[in-house]
Design a protein around this motif. Structure first.
Motif, PDB file in Angstrom:
ATOM      1  N   VAL A   1      40.539  -6.478  27.914  1.00 25.19           N
ATOM      2  CA  VAL A   1      39.970  -6.529  26.427  1.00 25.19           C
ATOM      3  C   VAL A   1      39.401  -8.542  26.903  1.00 25.19           C
ATOM      4  N   ILE A   2      37.907  -8.528  26.155  1.00 27.23           N
ATOM      5  CA  ILE A   2      36.817  -9.432  26.760  1.00 27.23           C
ATOM      6  C   ILE A   2      37.331  -9.922  25.571  1.00 27.23           C
ATOM      7  N   THR A   3      37.640 -11.251  25.145  1.00 31.97           N
ATOM      8  CA  THR A   3      37.152 -12.207  23.877  1.00 31.97           C
ATOM      9  C   THR A   3      36.104 -12.802  24.065  1.00 31.97           C
ATOM     10  N   ARG A   4      35.501 -12.965  23.235  1.00 30.59           N
ATOM     11  CA  ARG A   4      34.085 -13.820  22.733  1.00 30.59           C
ATOM     12  C   ARG A   4      34.402 -14.565  21.369  1.00 30.59           C
ATOM     13  N   GLY A   5      35.408 -15.507  20.911  1.00 32.18           N
ATOM     14  CA  GLY A   5      35.736 -16.880  20.509  1.00 32.18           C
ATOM     15  C   GLY A   5      35.238 -15.679  19.156  1.00 32.18           C
ATOM     16  N   ALA A   6      34.824 -16.207  17.932  1.00 33.89           N
ATOM     17  CA  ALA A   6      34.176 -16.271  17.003  1.00 33.89           C
ATOM     18  C   ALA A   6      33.379 -14.523  16.333  1.00 33.89           C
ATOM     19  N   ASP A   7      33.341 -14.063  18.036  1.00 34.67           N
ATOM     20  CA  ASP A   7      32.505 -12.566  17.542  1.00 34.67           C
ATOM     21  C   ASP A   7      33.265 -11.510  17.891  1.00 34.67           C
ATOM     22  N   GLY A   8      34.936 -12.337  17.760  1.00 34.76           N
ATOM     23  CA  GLY A   8      36.048 -11.783  18.521  1.00 34.76           C
ATOM     24  C   GLY A   8      36.055 -10.880  19.359  1.00 34.76           C
ATOM     25  N   ALA A   9      36.606  -9.314  19.837  1.00 34.03           N
ATOM     26  CA  ALA A   9      36.563  -9.440  21.305  1.00 34.03           C
ATOM     27  C   ALA A   9      36.140  -8.228  21.148  1.00 34.03           C
ATOM     28  N   LEU A  10      36.017  -7.571  22.979  1.00 30.87           N
ATOM     29  CA  LEU A  10      35.600  -6.202  22.917  1.00 30.87           C
ATOM     30  C   LEU A  10      36.975  -6.051  23.513  1.00 30.87           C
ATOM     31  N   VAL A  11      37.823  -4.171  23.206  1.00 34.15           N
ATOM     32  CA  VAL A  11      38.801  -3.565  23.981  1.00 34.15           C
ATOM     33  C   VAL A  11      38.423  -2.282  24.470  1.00 34.15           C
ATOM     34  N   SER A  12      38.376  -2.025  25.686  1.00 34.21           N
ATOM     35  CA  SER A  12      38.460  -1.183  26.392  1.00 34.21           C
ATOM     36  C   SER A  12      39.245  -0.488  26.853  1.00 34.21           C
ATOM     37  N   LEU A  13      40.056   0.471  27.048  1.00 29.12           N
ATOM     38  CA  LEU A  13      41.087   1.901  27.257  1.00 29.12           C
ATOM     39  C   LEU A  13      40.373   2.710  28.085  1.00 29.12           C
ATOM     40  N   ASP A  14      40.181   2.904  29.503  1.00 28.97           N
ATOM     41  CA  ASP A  14      39.663   3.705  29.781  1.00 28.97           C
ATOM     42  C   ASP A  14      38.361   4.299  29.617  1.00 28.97           C
ATOM     43  N   GLY A  15      38.011   2.935  29.561  1.00 25.46           N
ATOM     44  CA  GLY A  15      36.737   3.405  29.475  1.00 25.46           C
ATOM     45  C   GLY A  15      36.189   3.769  27.937  1.00 25.46           C
ATOM     46  N   ALA A  16      36.921   3.860  26.758  1.00 27.49           N
ATOM     47  CA  ALA A  16      36.537   4.045  25.454  1.00 27.49           C
ATOM     48  C   ALA A  16      36.920   2.360  24.554  1.00 27.49           C
ATOM     49  N   ARG A  17      35.952   2.236  23.997  1.00 24.93           N
ATOM     50  CA  ARG A  17      36.235   1.094  23.796  1.00 24.93           C
ATOM     51  C   ARG A  17      35.807   0.228  21.807  1.00 24.93           C
TER      52      ARG A  17
END
Length: 311
Positions: free
Chosen positions: A218-234
Motif C-alpha cells: 500500500v502506497i499512501t499519497r496524501g490528499a490523493d489517497g492510496a494505491l493498493v496492490s495485492l500480488d499485482g492486482a491494483r
C-alpha cells in the motif's frame, strides 16, 4: 494481539503562545511520537490489543512515552527499560501542516537493541508483528531487529513501514527488497518511494517488491489517497476530505487502521492466503478514515474507536 517493534521519539513543536518566545527564547511543546509507538497507540485506541516492544529511557521523555502508551491501552510488558537518553525530534510545520524534523538521535535508547534483548520469547502469542522506521535501519541494533522480524515470520504476519528519514539514514540502509523476503505487508508513502526508487512508477515498484516476496503493498499519497496492490492486482483508494491541522502521525495511523481491519476480519496470523483485492481495498479505505481523523488534530493523536462510529 498485534506487536509493534520500534522507537519512541519526543516530538518538539514551536509554541509561540508560550512565555519563552516573548522573553527572547524559543518555547517548545513536546508531544510523544515515533512512528512505531504511534502505530501501537492507534491500534489500541481502535480496539486491537497491542504490545509495544521498545527500548524506553528512564529520562523525563521516557516517562511521557510510558504514560501516553499505557493510557491508550498499549501493553508495555515486552519493552526494555533503557539507560540511554530518549530520541528528540524538533519539528517545523510547513503551510500544509507537513513536518520537517531535526533529530537528536546519536547514542539514544531506541537503536541499541541486542540479540539478547530480542529473544524470540519476547514476542509472545501475536497474530502480527509490525516494525520498520528507524529501528530497522539505525546501527547498532538494526540487524538484531531484522533477524527478530525474520524469525517471527514463521508464526506471524509481518508488516513493515520504512518511514524514510533521509537525515538519519542513507538509501542503502533501507533494504526493502531484502525485507520483502519475510514481509507480508509493505506500507510506504509516495515520498518514501521517491527517495528509495526515484523516478520509478508506483506500479513498477510494487511489482519489484511483489517479486521479492511481499503480498500486499500500500502506497499512501496524501490528499490523493492510496494505491493498493495485492500480488499485482491494483486499485485506488480515495482520501476523505478533512480540515488538516497537521499530518504528523498520519501514516502511522493509516498502518494501524489497515492492520486493525485485517485483524478484525481474521486475516492476520499467516501469509494473507485468504485476502482478496476487494477486502484489501476495504481495509485501506478504513485506514484512510483513521489517517484523516489524525490529520484533523495537532500532533500524533490518533482517534479512539468511538470517533469512527460517530464521524
Amino acid at each position: 494481539m498485534i506487536a509493534v517493534l520500534g522507537e519512541c521519539v519526543a516530538d518538539a513543536f514551536t509554541d509561540r503562545a508560550a512565555g519563552g518566545a516573548a522573553a527572547g527564547g524559543l518555547a517548545l511543546r513536546v508531544l510523544p511520537g515515533g512512528g512505531p509507538a504511534n502505530t501501537a497507540v492507534a491500534l489500541a485506541r481502535l480496539g486491537t490489543p497491542a504490545r509495544f516492544l521498545g527500548r524506553i529511557s528512564g529520562d523525563v521523555f521516557g516517562g511521557l512515552f510510558r504514560e501516553h502508551l499505557t493510557s491508550s491501552g498499549v501493553d508495555l510488558s515486552a519493552s526494555v527499560a533503557a539507560g540511554e537518553p530518549s530520541t528528540l525530534a524538533v519539528a517545523a510545520l510547513d503551510a500544509d501542516g507537513r513536518a520537517e524534523y531535526t533529530f537528536y538521535a546519536d547514542g539514544t535508547a531506541d537503536w541499541q537493541w541486542t540479540p539478547y534483548e530480542l529473544d524470540p520469547g519476547r514476542l509472545g502469542p501475536v497474530a502480527c508483528l509490525h516494525t520498520g522506521s528507524l529501528a530497522l535501519v539505525r546501527e547498532p541494533g538494526r540487524e538484531a531487529v531484522a533477524e527478530f522480524a525474520r524469525a517471527a515470520s514463521r508464526r506471524a504476519t509481518i508488516s513493515i513501514d520504512p518511514n524514510v528519514r533521509p537525515s538519519l539514514a542513507a538509501k542503502d540502509d533501507y533494504q526493502v527488497a531484502r525485507w520483502c523476503e519475510w514481509t507480508d505487508i509493505l506500507k510506504l508513502s509516495a515520498d518514501d518511494l521517491d527517495f528509495l526508487l526515484p523516478g520509478t512508477p508506483m506500479e513498477h515498484a510494487c511489482d519489484t517488491w511483489h517479486a521479492a516476496g511481499a503480498r500486499l503493498i500500500v502506497i499512501t499519497r496524501g490528499a490523493d489517497g492510496a494505491l493498493v496492490s495485492l500480488d499485482g492486482a491494483r486499485a485506488a483508494v480515495p482520501a476523505p476530505e478533512v480540515d488538516v491541522v497537521d499530518t504528523v502521525g498520519a501514516g502511522d495511523s493509516f498502518t494501524a487502521g489497515l492492520l486493525h481491519d485485517l485483524g478484525a476480519r481474521g486475516l492476520l496470523g499467516g501469509r494473507l492466503d485468504d485476502l482478496d483485492l476487494e477486502t484489501a481495498v476495504a481495509a485501506a479505505t478504513f485506514a484512510a478514515r483513521v489517517s484523516a481523523l489524525t490529520c484533523s488534530v495537532a500532533g500524533a493523536n490518533p482517534p479512539w474507536a468511538h470517533r469512527l462510529r460517530t464521524d
